[in-house]
Scaffold this motif. Structure first.
Motif, PDB file in Angstrom:
ATOM      1  N   ALA A  94      32.285  30.724  45.392  1.00  0.00           N
ATOM      2  CA  ALA A  94      32.976  32.016  45.396  1.00  0.00           C
ATOM      3  C   ALA A  94      34.402  31.866  44.875  1.00  0.00           C
ATOM      4  CB  ALA A  94      32.983  32.598  46.805  1.00  0.00           C
ATOM      5  N   LEU A  95      35.084  30.801  45.300  1.00  0.00           N
ATOM      6  CA  LEU A  95      36.463  30.575  44.857  1.00  0.00           C
ATOM      7  C   LEU A  95      36.520  30.128  43.401  1.00  0.00           C
ATOM      8  CD1 LEU A  95      37.695  28.619  48.011  1.00  0.00           C
ATOM      9  CD2 LEU A  95      38.384  30.945  47.381  1.00  0.00           C
ATOM     10  N   ALA A  96      35.603  29.280  43.002  1.00  0.00           N
ATOM     11  CA  ALA A  96      35.664  28.673  41.669  1.00  0.00           C
ATOM     12  C   ALA A  96      35.228  29.619  40.566  1.00  0.00           C
ATOM     13  CB  ALA A  96      34.800  27.416  41.635  1.00  0.00           C
ATOM     14  N   HIS A  97      34.329  30.540  40.861  1.00  0.00           N
ATOM     15  CA  HIS A  97      33.732  31.360  39.812  1.00  0.00           C
ATOM     16  C   HIS A  97      34.172  32.815  39.866  1.00  0.00           C
ATOM     17  CE1 HIS A  97      31.432  27.878  38.770  1.00  0.00           C
ATOM     18  NE2 HIS A  97      30.826  27.845  39.944  1.00  0.00           N
ATOM     19  N   GLY A  98      35.310  33.083  40.510  1.00  0.00           N
ATOM     20  CA  GLY A  98      35.896  34.412  40.451  1.00  0.00           C
ATOM     21  C   GLY A  98      35.205  35.463  41.273  1.00  0.00           C
ATOM     22  N   VAL A  99      34.442  35.060  42.282  1.00  0.00           N
ATOM     23  CA  VAL A  99      33.746  36.043  43.116  1.00  0.00           C
ATOM     24  C   VAL A  99      34.699  36.712  44.103  1.00  0.00           C
ATOM     25  CG1 VAL A  99      31.878  36.358  44.795  1.00  0.00           C
ATOM     26  CG2 VAL A  99      31.592  34.783  42.871  1.00  0.00           C
ATOM     27  N   VAL A 100      35.733  36.005  44.532  1.00  0.00           N
ATOM     28  CA  VAL A 100      36.658  36.535  45.524  1.00  0.00           C
ATOM     29  C   VAL A 100      37.762  37.363  44.864  1.00  0.00           C
ATOM     30  CG1 VAL A 100      36.244  34.635  47.104  1.00  0.00           C
ATOM     31  CG2 VAL A 100      38.107  34.481  45.456  1.00  0.00           C
ATOM     32  N   ASP A 101      38.426  38.201  45.667  1.00  0.00           N
ATOM     33  CA  ASP A 101      39.617  38.929  45.245  1.00  0.00           C
ATOM     34  C   ASP A 101      40.855  38.210  45.781  1.00  0.00           C
ATOM     35  OD1 ASP A 101      38.029  40.917  44.092  1.00  0.00           O
ATOM     36  OD2 ASP A 101      37.929  42.059  45.962  1.00  0.00           O
ATOM     37  N   ASP A 102      41.989  38.535  45.188  1.00  0.00           N
ATOM     38  CA  ASP A 102      43.262  38.082  45.747  1.00  0.00           C
ATOM     39  C   ASP A 102      43.346  36.559  45.861  1.00  0.00           C
ATOM     40  OD1 ASP A 102      45.794  38.383  46.870  1.00  0.00           O
ATOM     41  OD2 ASP A 102      45.031  38.586  48.904  1.00  0.00           O
ATOM     42  N   LEU A 103      42.960  35.853  44.820  1.00  0.00           N
ATOM     43  CA  LEU A 103      43.006  34.394  44.841  1.00  0.00           C
ATOM     44  C   LEU A 103      44.456  33.931  44.931  1.00  0.00           C
ATOM     45  CD1 LEU A 103      41.038  31.939  44.557  1.00  0.00           C
ATOM     46  CD2 LEU A 103      41.706  31.878  42.147  1.00  0.00           C
ATOM     47  N   ARG A 104      44.730  33.019  45.848  1.00  0.00           N
ATOM     48  CA  ARG A 104      46.113  32.591  46.063  1.00  0.00           C
ATOM     49  C   ARG A 104      46.151  31.205  46.688  1.00  0.00           C
ATOM     50  NH1 ARG A 104      44.306  35.613  50.148  1.00  0.00           N
ATOM     51  NH2 ARG A 104      44.969  35.158  52.284  1.00  0.00           N
TER      52      ARG A 104
END
Length: 280
Positions: A81-91
């Protein structure tokens, strides 16, 4: 919450083939099972070395390759989810690097950040001299930078440490390669319109393909891969690990209940229905 009674819920959806929409139905299956004990380690009655804190395999990943592999496998959904852009608001979320000194109890290794004095000290220090980018934060005393993001449509944020992310990344490469090799070598099902396949026959073929897939994922190769990522992570920036995406550094959030283990991060927004129902 390692060792605590919980429910294991498996969900699945069956979709008909494009040409069979009129004959077949879409259906959802939900299987629920009570799990009272922590999962057993393969071939071991209890985790080794001994784990009085109840924190599971994560407590031993620095010295135990099997524990590191088990932890990476358990976090693959979060990693993808983190690596492939599934999540919002990456920080990037700064926490204390004193992983072994975090508050632990018999209930597990998850601790509230508001009770983590080391992390509070680190964040107060960053408030006095805020880093504009990851590069400005790297090398700060006592800082461990975690990557985190919000699951779309929810108030839940998930994340992990740099070294666990790098370990998961190497494991993901092996899993994708093994899946492609298994797909390339799989014998196609001789499905014809006049042939009726019963459940037992389909299960036998599927089971055979699964065995091929598992055999191709050599345990030693997987252990070496996750260890290499884990040990080499300090030489990698988040931009390198995330495929040229550069997340912002952000830790000053209000209305967010944060928790962390030595290598994982989770937070829930105060407005999330999960917290509202708990208060009610």
């Amino acid at each position: 919450m390692h060792g605590q009674p919980h429910m294991q819920v498996l969900c699945g959806t069956s979709l008909p083939a494009p040409q069979k929409w009129e004959q077949d139905h879409v259906f959802l299956s939900v299987d629920a099972m009570k799990v009272a004990e922590p999962p057993a380690w393969p071939g071991k009655a209890t985790p080794s070395p001994a784990d009085p804190s109840g924190s599971g395999s994560e407590a031993h990943i620095a010295e135990d390759d099997n524990a590191l592999l088990l932890t990476a496998q358990s976090q693959m959904l979060v990693y993808r989810a983190l690596a492939h852009g599934v999540v919002d608001d990456l920080r990037i979320v700064p926490l204390s690097s004193a992983r072994g000194e975090r508050h632990r109890s018999s209930a597990g290794s998850l601790s509230c950040i508001e009770e983590d004095e080391e992390t509070q000290v680190v964040r107060h220090r960053l408030d006095d001299d805020p880093p504009a980018t990851e590069q400005h934060m790297r090398g700060r005393r006592g800082v461990a930078d975690f990557i985190a993001g919000r699951i779309p449509g929810t108030g839940t944020h998930v994340g992990m440490s740099r070294r666990l992310f790098a370990a998961c990344q190497n494991l993901d490469v092996l899993q994708v390669r093994a899946a492609r090799e298994a797909e390339a070598s799989a014998v196609p099902l001789p499905i014809e319109s006049h042939v009726v396949w019963d459940d037992e026959a389909l299960y036998a073929v599927t089971r055979g393909e699964q065995l091929v897939y598992r055999e191709r994922q050599q345990p030693r190769e997987r252990r070496e891969a996750v260890r290499d990522g884990f040990e080499q992570s300090d030489s990698m920036s988040w931009r390198m690990l995330l495929g040229d995406r550069e997340p912002v550094v952000d830790w000053r959030r209000t209305g967010l209940l944060e928790g962390a283990t030595a290598e994982t991060y989770i937070a829930i927004e105060a407005s999330d229905p999960v917290l509202r129902s708990a208060r009610d």
